[in-house]
Motif scaffolding. Structure first.
Motif, short mmCIF file in Angstrom:
data_model
loop_
_atom_site.label_atom_id
_atom_site.label_comp_id
_atom_site.label_asym_id
_atom_site.label_seq_id
_atom_site.Cartn_x
_atom_site.Cartn_y
_atom_site.Cartn_z
N ARG A 1 33.80 52.98 55.74
CA ARG A 1 32.95 54.17 55.65
C ARG A 1 33.20 55.02 56.89
O ARG A 1 32.54 54.86 57.92
CB ARG A 1 31.48 53.74 55.57
N ASN B 1 35.12 54.44 51.29
CA ASN B 1 33.95 54.34 50.41
C ASN B 1 32.74 54.93 51.11
O ASN B 1 32.14 54.28 51.97
CB ASN B 1 33.68 52.88 50.06
N ARG C 1 38.94 59.91 51.91
CA ARG C 1 38.48 59.38 50.63
C ARG C 1 39.67 59.07 49.72
O ARG C 1 39.69 58.02 49.06
CB ARG C 1 37.53 60.38 49.96
N ASP D 1 27.33 59.49 48.83
CA ASP D 1 27.07 58.16 49.43
C ASP D 1 27.19 58.32 50.94
O ASP D 1 28.28 58.27 51.50
CB ASP D 1 28.08 57.15 48.88
N TYR E 1 29.98 64.79 48.28
CA TYR E 1 29.83 63.44 48.83
C TYR E 1 28.37 63.01 48.68
O TYR E 1 27.47 63.64 49.25
CB TYR E 1 30.23 63.42 50.31
N GLN F 1 42.92 52.68 57.21
CA GLN F 1 42.55 52.21 55.88
C GLN F 1 43.32 50.93 55.53
O GLN F 1 42.74 49.99 54.96
CB GLN F 1 42.83 53.30 54.84
N SER G 1 34.86 47.04 53.24
CA SER G 1 34.75 48.44 52.83
C SER G 1 34.81 49.32 54.08
O SER G 1 34.34 48.93 55.15
CB SER G 1 33.43 48.64 52.09
N GLU H 1 31.03 46.23 55.79
CA GLU H 1 31.66 47.54 55.96
C GLU H 1 31.88 47.84 57.43
O GLU H 1 31.20 47.31 58.31
CB GLU H 1 30.82 48.64 55.32
#
Length: 377
Positions: free
Chosen positions: A39, A60, A55, A80, A78, A28, A37, A230
């Protein structure tokens, strides 16, 4: 709650929570520094308790490889979710069912036929959100960034009422490398070709807000990610012996192991027999084609530290594993590893080994917690 690993039935999947948290933080922090971003791919762990920690660290959304994963994680809060396997037409109704429940599920295509199936199956009031998979290294799936089909697929989706979200790639050839310079080169190739695909779509008047890339080796090797929005990767959370050979982690970073019990010896052969065979470790022998062959895994003490003498699981039957010293020396097996001794085996491939179990055992300050994981499609 049990209080010790010595109280757990074997074989069992064990998570080193401190290593896991360190791996999560490392990735991260790197994504934050690169300005993208993150994922994470949850296919490695298939565990909500682990995803919660990802998370909390700043991830994200999540990436999944099965609709079963999407359903399980959506039920856990969750919403997304990117389903990063090209959609089969028969799964579209199931995917639509998730969207009907409020899940922001994005799907993936890499062919004209799949794009047409998406357009025909989608709900007018809730069109599918779709990415196009781009092939940036010839590893597996996707359409080339210069291929005319890229534009054709984009137009089918856009004019057909679907929401064209962008492009996605996975630099799977990174798993075949073990040189930092080569990994950096592939990471830049992954970035540049994905950005090129996005530029071509935009030049054709098509939307492309998302440029999604990712593999654990390239995520840890990229120097810059200009044009990328991302990154996705998953095995970094546990790492494994395969990744140590690639060169992106150390043995001490591996957070998943299999707890096993010594059940016998073959002293004249230098063998220790344990109750974790390939049903526990998996059949994955990926390190056999790398610079260091770890057999089915390397043996550690109960604290997770590799044992002196380089004990490797050299062979495995369904419920039996055979440990031996890779240096060829015979050791005093009965004295050093009497019947009933508990050991931990670090795996070749965390995804495959994790898939052999329905739960993880996690040592905490309050004892051994059990974290549910799931399998299936």
């Amino acid at each position: 709650m049990t209080t010790s690993l010595s109280d757990i039935e074997t074989p069992a999947a064990v998570i080193d929570v401190a290593r896991t948290q360190r791996n999560i933080g490392r990735m991260q922090d790197r994504m934050n520094a690169l300005g993208v971003s993150f994922r994470p791919h949850v296919k490695t762990t298939k565990c909500v308790a682990v995803a919660d920690r990802q998370r909390a660290a700043g991830a994200n959304g999540i990436t999944v490889s099965t609709l079963r994963e999407a359903e399980e994680f959506f039920a856990a809060g969750y919403d997304d979710i990117l389903y990063a396997v090209c959609i089969a037409p028969h799964r579209l109704s199931r995917a639509q069912g998730l969207r009907d429940q409020g899940c922001r599920l994005r799907i993936l295509v890499d062919s004209v036929e799949a794009a047409q199936a998406v357009v025909e199956a989608q709900s007018r009031r809730d069109p599918f959100e779709v990415l196009i998979e781009v092939d940036t290294d010839g590893h597996r799936s996707g359409v080339g960034p210069e291929d005319e089909r890229l534009i054709e697929i984009g137009r089918i989706l856009h004019t057909g009422g679907a929401t064209l979200c962008g492009v996605l790639t996975h630099a799977g050839n990174s798993y075949e490398l073990d040189d930092p310079e080569a990994l950096e080169h592939l990471a830049e190739q992954e970035r540049a070709l994905s950005v090129r695909a996005a530029e071509r779509l935009r030049a054709a008047g098509l939307p492309c807000p998302i440029v999604s890339v990712g593999s654990t080796p390239t995520a840890l090797s990229a120097r810059a990610l200009d044009g990328v929005t991302e990154v996705r990767c998953g095995v970094y959370v546990f790492f494994d012996l395969f990744m140590t050979n690639v060169g992106v982690c150390a043995i001490d970073d591996i957070a998943l192991s299999v707890l096993t019990t010594v059940v016998g010896h073959q002293s004249e052969k230098g063998w220790i027999i344990v109750d974790a065979g390939w049903m526990a470790m998996s059949r994955d022998r990926g390190t056999a084609r790398q610079r260091h062959d770890y057999g089915y895994g390397i043996a550690c003490d109960l604290a997770g530290h590799p044992l002196k003498g380089d004990l490797v699981m050299i062979a495995a039957n369904q419920e039996h594993g055979i440990l031996a010293a890779t240096n060829g020396r015979l050791i005093s097996l009965e004295n050093r590893f009497p019947i009933g001794t508990r050991l931990r085996i670090l795996p070749n491939h965390a995804c495959a080994t994790g898939a052999q179990f329905s739960e993880y055992h996690v040592a905490t300050d309050n004892g051994i917690e059990t974290w549910r994981r799931f399998n299936g499609w």
